[in-house]
Motif scaffolding. Structure first.
Motif, mmCIF file in Angstrom:
data_model
loop_
_atom_site.group_PDB
_atom_site.id
_atom_site.type_symbol
_atom_site.label_atom_id
_atom_site.label_comp_id
_atom_site.label_asym_id
_atom_site.label_seq_id
_atom_site.Cartn_x
_atom_site.Cartn_y
_atom_site.Cartn_z
ATOM 1 N N LYS A 3 9.740 -17.190 -47.278
ATOM 2 C CA LYS A 3 8.695 -16.199 -47.463
ATOM 3 C C LYS A 3 9.253 -14.805 -47.163
ATOM 4 O O LYS A 3 10.393 -14.637 -46.731
ATOM 5 C CB LYS A 3 7.510 -16.510 -46.545
ATOM 6 N N ILE A 4 8.398 -13.795 -47.379
ATOM 7 C CA ILE A 4 8.805 -12.410 -47.122
ATOM 8 C C ILE A 4 9.202 -12.243 -45.659
ATOM 9 O O ILE A 4 10.195 -11.575 -45.336
ATOM 10 C CB ILE A 4 7.662 -11.443 -47.494
ATOM 11 N N LEU A 5 8.435 -12.847 -44.757
ATOM 12 C CA LEU A 5 8.745 -12.762 -43.326
ATOM 13 C C LEU A 5 10.121 -13.351 -43.024
ATOM 14 O O LEU A 5 10.909 -12.769 -42.264
ATOM 15 C CB LEU A 5 7.677 -13.493 -42.508
ATOM 16 N N ARG A 100 6.521 -20.503 -36.038
ATOM 17 C CA ARG A 100 6.727 -20.039 -37.418
ATOM 18 C C ARG A 100 7.573 -18.768 -37.436
ATOM 19 O O ARG A 100 8.390 -18.561 -38.348
ATOM 20 C CB ARG A 100 5.365 -19.780 -38.078
ATOM 21 N N ILE A 101 7.392 -17.914 -36.442
ATOM 22 C CA ILE A 101 8.185 -16.681 -36.373
ATOM 23 C C ILE A 101 9.633 -16.999 -36.012
ATOM 24 O O ILE A 101 10.571 -16.326 -36.460
ATOM 25 C CB ILE A 101 7.565 -15.720 -35.337
ATOM 26 N N ILE A 102 9.829 -18.051 -35.221
ATOM 27 C CA ILE A 102 11.185 -18.421 -34.804
ATOM 28 C C ILE A 102 11.973 -19.067 -35.948
ATOM 29 O O ILE A 102 13.205 -19.012 -35.960
ATOM 30 C CB ILE A 102 11.113 -19.370 -33.580
ATOM 31 N N ARG A 103 11.279 -19.642 -36.929
ATOM 32 C CA ARG A 103 11.965 -20.364 -38.000
ATOM 33 C C ARG A 103 13.068 -19.547 -38.675
ATOM 34 O O ARG A 103 14.200 -20.030 -38.809
ATOM 35 C CB ARG A 103 10.959 -20.857 -39.042
ATOM 36 N N PRO A 104 12.822 -18.304 -39.130
ATOM 37 C CA PRO A 104 13.905 -17.548 -39.764
ATOM 38 C C PRO A 104 15.074 -17.247 -38.821
ATOM 39 O O PRO A 104 16.224 -17.155 -39.258
ATOM 40 C CB PRO A 104 13.217 -16.258 -40.227
ATOM 41 N N TYR A 105 14.765 -17.120 -37.529
ATOM 42 C CA TYR A 105 15.847 -16.944 -36.554
ATOM 43 C C TYR A 105 16.767 -18.162 -36.560
ATOM 44 O O TYR A 105 18.006 -18.032 -36.547
ATOM 45 C CB TYR A 105 15.266 -16.761 -35.144
ATOM 46 N N MET A 106 16.169 -19.350 -36.587
ATOM 47 C CA MET A 106 16.961 -20.576 -36.564
ATOM 48 C C MET A 106 17.737 -20.767 -37.871
ATOM 49 O O MET A 106 18.841 -21.303 -37.873
ATOM 50 C CB MET A 106 16.051 -21.781 -36.313
ATOM 51 N N ILE A 107 17.159 -20.317 -38.989
ATOM 52 C CA ILE A 107 17.870 -20.401 -40.272
ATOM 53 C C ILE A 107 19.117 -19.521 -40.231
ATOM 54 O O ILE A 107 20.217 -19.948 -40.608
ATOM 55 C CB ILE A 107 16.940 -19.983 -41.436
ATOM 56 N N ALA A 108 18.947 -18.284 -39.758
ATOM 57 C CA ALA A 108 20.096 -17.381 -39.649
ATOM 58 C C ALA A 108 21.110 -17.915 -38.647
ATOM 59 O O ALA A 108 22.336 -17.836 -38.879
ATOM 60 C CB ALA A 108 19.625 -15.985 -39.248
ATOM 61 N N ALA A 109 20.639 -18.466 -37.530
ATOM 62 C CA ALA A 109 21.538 -19.038 -36.521
ATOM 63 C C ALA A 109 22.326 -20.209 -37.101
ATOM 64 O O ALA A 109 23.512 -20.391 -36.793
ATOM 65 C CB ALA A 109 20.744 -19.485 -35.304
ATOM 66 N N THR A 110 21.666 -21.007 -37.954
ATOM 67 C CA THR A 110 22.347 -22.139 -38.584
ATOM 68 C C THR A 110 23.464 -21.657 -39.505
ATOM 69 O O THR A 110 24.564 -22.238 -39.532
ATOM 70 C CB THR A 110 21.347 -22.995 -39.375
ATOM 71 N N ILE A 111 23.197 -20.607 -40.264
ATOM 72 C CA ILE A 111 24.228 -20.041 -41.149
ATOM 73 C C ILE A 111 25.449 -19.618 -40.330
ATOM 74 O O ILE A 111 26.590 -19.953 -40.662
ATOM 75 C CB ILE A 111 23.669 -18.837 -41.934
ATOM 76 N N LEU A 112 25.207 -18.898 -39.239
ATOM 77 C CA LEU A 112 26.309 -18.414 -38.402
ATOM 78 C C LEU A 112 26.984 -19.562 -37.654
ATOM 79 O O LEU A 112 28.209 -19.551 -37.467
ATOM 80 C CB LEU A 112 25.791 -17.369 -37.417
ATOM 81 N N VAL A 306 15.101 -14.424 -28.464
ATOM 82 C CA VAL A 306 13.772 -14.188 -29.046
ATOM 83 C C VAL A 306 12.700 -14.228 -27.959
ATOM 84 O O VAL A 306 11.813 -13.368 -27.897
ATOM 85 C CB VAL A 306 13.457 -15.227 -30.138
ATOM 86 N N ALA A 307 12.780 -15.225 -27.094
ATOM 87 C CA ALA A 307 11.761 -15.382 -26.048
ATOM 88 C C ALA A 307 11.748 -14.199 -25.081
ATOM 89 O O ALA A 307 10.688 -13.763 -24.634
ATOM 90 C CB ALA A 307 12.003 -16.682 -25.289
ATOM 91 N N VAL A 308 12.925 -13.670 -24.777
ATOM 92 C CA VAL A 308 13.022 -12.579 -23.805
ATOM 93 C C VAL A 308 12.591 -11.249 -24.403
ATOM 94 O O VAL A 308 11.929 -10.436 -23.741
ATOM 95 C CB VAL A 308 14.475 -12.476 -23.267
ATOM 96 N N SER A 309 12.938 -11.002 -25.667
ATOM 97 C CA SER A 309 12.763 -9.659 -26.241
ATOM 98 C C SER A 309 11.534 -9.501 -27.123
ATOM 99 O O SER A 309 11.270 -8.405 -27.619
ATOM 100 C CB SER A 309 14.009 -9.289 -27.051
ATOM 101 N N SER A 310 10.774 -10.565 -27.348
ATOM 102 C CA SER A 310 9.630 -10.455 -28.259
ATOM 103 C C SER A 310 8.410 -9.817 -27.602
ATOM 104 O O SER A 310 7.408 -9.555 -28.265
ATOM 105 C CB SER A 310 9.251 -11.844 -28.788
#
Length: 373
Positions: A3-5, A100-112, A306-310
């Protein structure tokens, strides 16, 4: 489908990471060049070798080594900035769960993570060979090994007093050969042993060899069993060419030799060094397991970030970055403590490199549960 998010957060994640990685590695390269420049000039290192053999592989190695920490700081940075600009609050108020907000973080983390995993096991060992060869040629100090002792297959013990790479020579070289009954069958000693590069051929100086034949039982003329002793065979020469089942680079090695080995090479090397009773085996096992554990730390550090800075804080982004740096230092300290325990007191190497991930993983889950929902 993304999605856009998802696209928005993944783009921010990756662009922030690669920007920070580029800046930090550029600074690291500048500081390293300032330190090594005189060595490069004194040893007449070619410019092309400095750029392509050394610094290109330098950036690949150290960039990947510190990628997990840079990922953590990147997540802290852009997430805190989003929180300060009140971008996180609308996402939560829209009814989306925090997961749901964490999902794109995990996708990017998986790539790296996958990039780091491939680099660790397939690319960096070959890259390190080129870099380490350059270092040996143009600025490393002469390799010196002292008081070496190891057991080789076939109950063969090898010992030497000292070794200097500049002379490619061992001093006070000894070999002891035992049979299955732990009886000495051969003793060899040389004042100096010179290895022919890249081969098993050696030249021994002031050579002494004693071949011991164990007593044998024989029947005498009346049929009684007697023990017959055979005199030892003594050989002494000023010089002797011979062949051994090992090369000089198997006896004299730098501590970072494992960095230039692929997965299969390193596992075979560890088996061989275990058979020799090498005290540095835990170092090599730690290197092997870290190639997998460090990439997986990406997930843990991303979730903590994410948990600390959100949450929006009064002190702004600086507070979040300070908190993030504290976690980084604690993580590094925990990793150092467990690896030292593996090297010094026999703590299992695989546990030493994974325990910090497990502890911080549990802590990440706790912070996730306490994060704003």
């Amino acid at each position: 489908m993304l999605k856009i998010l998802d696209k928005y957060i993944i783009r921010k994640f990756l662009t922030t990471f690669f920007f920070m990685l580029g800046v930090i590695m550029l600074l690291a390269m500048v500081f390293d060049l300032a330190e090594r420049l005189s060595d490069f000039i004194d040893n007449k290192a070619p410019l092309s070798a400095i750029i392509f053999d050394y610094y290109l592989n330098f950036l690949i190695f150290y960039g990947n080594t510190f990628s997990s920490m840079i990922i953590f700081i990147s997540v802290i940075w852009f997430t805190a900035k989003m929180a300060q600009e009140t971008e996180i609050i609308p996402m939560l108020n829209s009814g989306r769960p925090f997961l749901r907000i964490i999902r794109p973080y995990m996708i990017a983390a998986t790539i790296l993570m996958l990039m780091s995993l491939v680099l660790n096991h397939f690319v960096i060992p070959r890259s390190n060979r080129v870099r380490l060869e350059f270092e040996e040629t143009y600025y490393r100090n002469d390799l010196v090994v002292e008081n070496y002792r190891a057991e080789y297959p076939g109950n063969q013990f090898v010992h030497f007093g000292s070794y200097s790479a500049s002379m490619n020579m061992l001093s006070d070289f000894q070999i002891e050969q035992y049979n299955d009954k732990n009886e000495l069958t051969r003793f060899l000693k040389a004042r100096n042993a010179i290895a022919k590069p890249g081969s098993n051929h050696w030249v021994l100086k002031d050579f002494y060899e004693r071949i011991v034949t164990p007593p044998i039982a024989v029947k005498n003329q009346i049929g009684a069993i007697e023990t017959q002793f055979i005199p030892d065979k003594i050989i002494e020469r000023q010089s002797k060419d011979t062949v051994f089942p090992f090369k000089i680079n198997e006896l004299a090695q730098r501590d970072n030799i494992a960095e230039a080995m692929t997965y299969t090479e390193l596992t075979d090397f560890i088996k061989k060094e275990k058979g020799k009773g090498n005290s540095k085996v835990p170092n090599y096992e730690i290197e092997l397991h870290q190639r997998t554990s460090y990439p997986f730390a990406t997930y843990v550090l991303t979730l903590i970030g994410v948990a600390v800075s959100s949450r929006k804080k009064r002190g702004g982004i600086g507070i979040n970055i300070a908190i993030g740096l504290i976690f980084v230092f604690i993580y590094i300290f925990a990793m150092k403590v467990t690896t030292v325990a593996a090297i010094k007191i026999g703590f299992p190497p695989i546990a030493a490199v994974w325990i910090p991930n497990v502890i911080f993983g549990l802590f990440a889950i706790y912070l996730y549960r306490k994060a704003p929902k």
